[in-house]
Design an enzyme around this catalytic site. Structure first.
Site, PDB file in Angstrom:
ATOM      1  N   CYS A   2       1.035  -0.870  -0.079  1.00 37.90           N
ATOM      2  CA  CYS A   2       0.053   0.097  -0.197  1.00 37.90           C
ATOM      3  C   CYS A   2       1.077   0.820  -0.486  1.00 37.90           C
ATOM      4  O   CYS A   2       2.121   1.031  -0.145  1.00 37.90           O
ATOM      5  CB  CYS A   2      -0.461   0.150   1.262  1.00 37.90           C
ATOM      6  N   LYS A 573       1.516  -1.582  -9.299  1.00 29.81           N
ATOM      7  CA  LYS A 573       3.063  -1.931 -10.275  1.00 29.81           C
ATOM      8  C   LYS A 573       3.818  -1.649  -8.833  1.00 29.81           C
ATOM      9  O   LYS A 573       4.913  -2.455  -9.319  1.00 29.81           O
ATOM     10  CB  LYS A 573       3.153  -0.073 -10.167  1.00 29.81           C
TER      11      LYS A 573
END
Ligand code: AGP
Length: 577
Positions: A2, A573
């Site tokens: 995160c 990503k």
């Protein structure tokens, strides 16, 4: 994996948090949220989905001296509003954003909260509830004590409803960087989220910070630690959506990457590296390559190159390398490939290989990443920021840097191959892919096949297609067909054959006949005139050209299916867990 942000300062905190979260969405984007002080209480705003929706749905009209934010990639607990961060402790005094994984969450819940029902399914909630449980006057010390109980990785930012002036942070095995600009202090998972702070400080593992008017850092024994800010040298690369998506823009930018790599690593067509890398490349007996996903596929290509140099080489997937005992030779050259430089499995592996630190060469696109920070031998991809989750231009850059290493060791100059590749990529961009896209969408089974190095690029083509089209695809060695995969061949199958290797074309032709006689559909990309798309033969760079074709086919397939090509579902990503 995160993204977290904390802010202390006089700017409008909500705007700062929103814009930092937008920059960190590449770390996860299934839900997000912020926490701010409003009328002496901590108010939380969150939603499922993208940060832009959070911003639109929650215009903030009040000011708060501090605030925290989070953008999530669900690793523990489904995607839902209650699992989205920030999370509060049971009595609501403490609020937390967390990046990382609490590996002993079950043990902690059983030992300290037997029979207690938690409000979320996340592992993170146990941290903030432990802080509440053990809280005494000194919050930073409480955090330090609680962190001793946690096994796993964490970067944490915590606020206390009774203390509207300070942020509290902890870091272990997940990045956390502090930025200073004027009266503002930022703390975030990513340097890009620090609002161009001219001064930055990378927190080390097992350190703790209190950020307010002053900044206090404590080390792993809770002793005071000096804080030395460094100038932030990151280039601010403008990221503009001038094309219809980042992915297409990045596929098109591959020609520029070729030019930048040439400019950086070639002098009069001879490959050159900085001295410490030259030294490393002069003294090794075997090569070990480690990467994940697309970067692992680049490692596989390097095996082919080292094979041509008669140098033994082996590739490992990062997640396996970090759990297996790697058997190195006496003088290994260890090449780690990671576009982000933040992949958890690679960081874990590099930490395990601390005795070999001087023998590791990192190939990365992020010179300010955690891996680049840890290692001394770094080759930069010069691809500039890659935003789309599906890697394209960084694969090309890794491939070319490995090719440069091959040329350097072989002491061979570059000929015309990069110029030919440059033009061939231009041609690939101008082709109409409608026919193959329709064939793929109609098929029930999508297979990519090749032999030797073509199998290795088939793996990358298959990954690209599946991650953005969500269609199940498989790559296989065409010589293995008759040992099992042939059972899948029928009129509902499409086989994309990759044929860059002129030496194996006759063998491939035999396989194609076998497939066709089972009524499967065949589409061929390669350097033979029987191919549906004929590619110029650029010797060791031909397989790379086939990958560019597969990137474009994957892109147009995903677009035709109406998918979000830049931010595909369930992915991020940067894979930091
Ligand atoms: C590539 O398209 C994928 N998104 C993924 O496989 C990626 O290559 C992998 O997670 C490794 O990332 P890294 O290069 O940043 O280490």
């Amino acid at each position: 994996m995160c993204g977290i942000i904390g802010y202390h300062g006089l700017e409008k905190t909500s705007d700062i948090l929103y814009s930092s979260l937008l920059k960190m969405e590449y770390r996860g984007y299934d839900s997000c949220g912020i926490a701010l002080f409003k009328n002496n209480k901590v108010s939380i705003y969150k939603n499922i989905g993208r940060v832009s929706k959070l911003v639109t749905n929650n215009p903030i009209t009040f000011d708060s001296l501090i605030g925290i934010g989070h953008t999530r990639w669900a690793s523990c607990g489904e995607v839902s509003l209650r699992n989205a961060h920030p999370l509060k402790s049971f009595n609501k005094q403490f609020t937390l954003v967390h990046n990382g994984v609490v590996e002993n969450v079950e043990y902690l819940k059983e030992k300290y909260f037997h029979d207690v029902i938690f409000n979320t399914d996340t592992d993170s909630e146990v941290i903030i509830c432990l802080i509440e449980k053990f809280y005494h006057e000194d919050l930073l010390k409480t955090i330090f004590q609680v962190c001793k109980l946690i096994e796993g990785s964490y970067s944490l930012i915590i606020i206390d409803e009774n203390d509207p002036n300070n942020l509290y942070c902890a870091k272990n095995k997940a990045p956390l960087i502090i930025g200073k600009k004027g009266f503002s202090t930022y703390v975030a998972s990513d340097i890009q989220a620090l609002h161009d702070s001219p001064l930055i400080y990378h927190m080390e593992d097992l350190t703790f910070a209190k950020i307010g008017k002053d900044i206090i850092i404590k080390d792993q024994f809770f002793n005071d630690k000096d804080i030395f800010f460094m100038p932030n040298l990151i280039e601010n690369e403008p990221i503009k959506m001038k094309d219809e998506s980042y992915m297409l823009k990045e596929i098109y930018e591959q020609q520029e990457v070729i030019q930048r790599l040439k400019a950086k690593y070639l002098i009069h067509n001879e490959v050159t590296f900085q001295d410490n890398i030259k030294n490393l490349l002069q003294d090794f007996d075997e090569v070990f390559l480690i990467g994940c996903g697309t970067s692992y596929h680049a490692c596989l290509i390097a095996e082919e190159f080292f094979n041509k140099l008669n140098i033994p080489s082996r590739s490992y997937v990062g997640s396996e390398a970090s759990i297996n005992n790697l058997l190195f030779s006496k003088k290994p050259l260890i090449i780690v490939i990671s576009q982000s430089g933040e992949t958890h499995d690679l960081i874990k592996t590099v930490d395990l290989l601390s005795n070999y630190k001087n023998r590791i060469l990192l190939i990365t696109n992020e010179k300010h990443s955690s891996l680049a920070f840890k290692l001394d031998h770094v080759l930069l991809m010069e691809a500039q920021k890659e935003v789309a989750v599906a890697s394209t231009k960084t694969y090309l850059a890794s491939y070319l840097l490995l090719y440069f290493i091959y040329l350097y060791i072989k002491k061979e100059p570059l000929k015309q191959e990069l110029d030919i590749l440059y033009h061939a990529i231009g041609n690939a961009q101008s082709i109409d892919y409608t026919h193959i896209v329709e064939m793929i969408i109609k098929a029930k089974k999508i297979m990519l096949m090749g032999r030797g190095i073509d199998y290795k690029v088939a793996l990358e083509g298959s990954l690209k297609l599946k991650e953005i089209s969500y269609l199940p695809t498989e790559a296989y060695l065409s010589g293995e067909l008759k040992h099992g995969t042939m059972a899948l061949m029928d009129e509902e199958t499409i086989v994309i054959g990759l044929m860059s290797n002129v030496n194996t074309i006759n063998l491939m032709k035999g396989n194609i006949e076998e497939i066709k006689s089972r009524k499967a559909n065949v589409y061929l990309l390669g350097c033979d005139k029987i191919c549906d798309v004929f590619c110029v033969d650029i010797s060791m760079l031909s397989p790379l050209l086939l990958v560019v074709y597969m990137q474009l086919i994957s892109y147009y397939t995903a677009k035709a299916l109406g998918n979000n090509v830049d931010f595909p579902r369930n992915l991020a990503k940067s894979v930091t867990v």
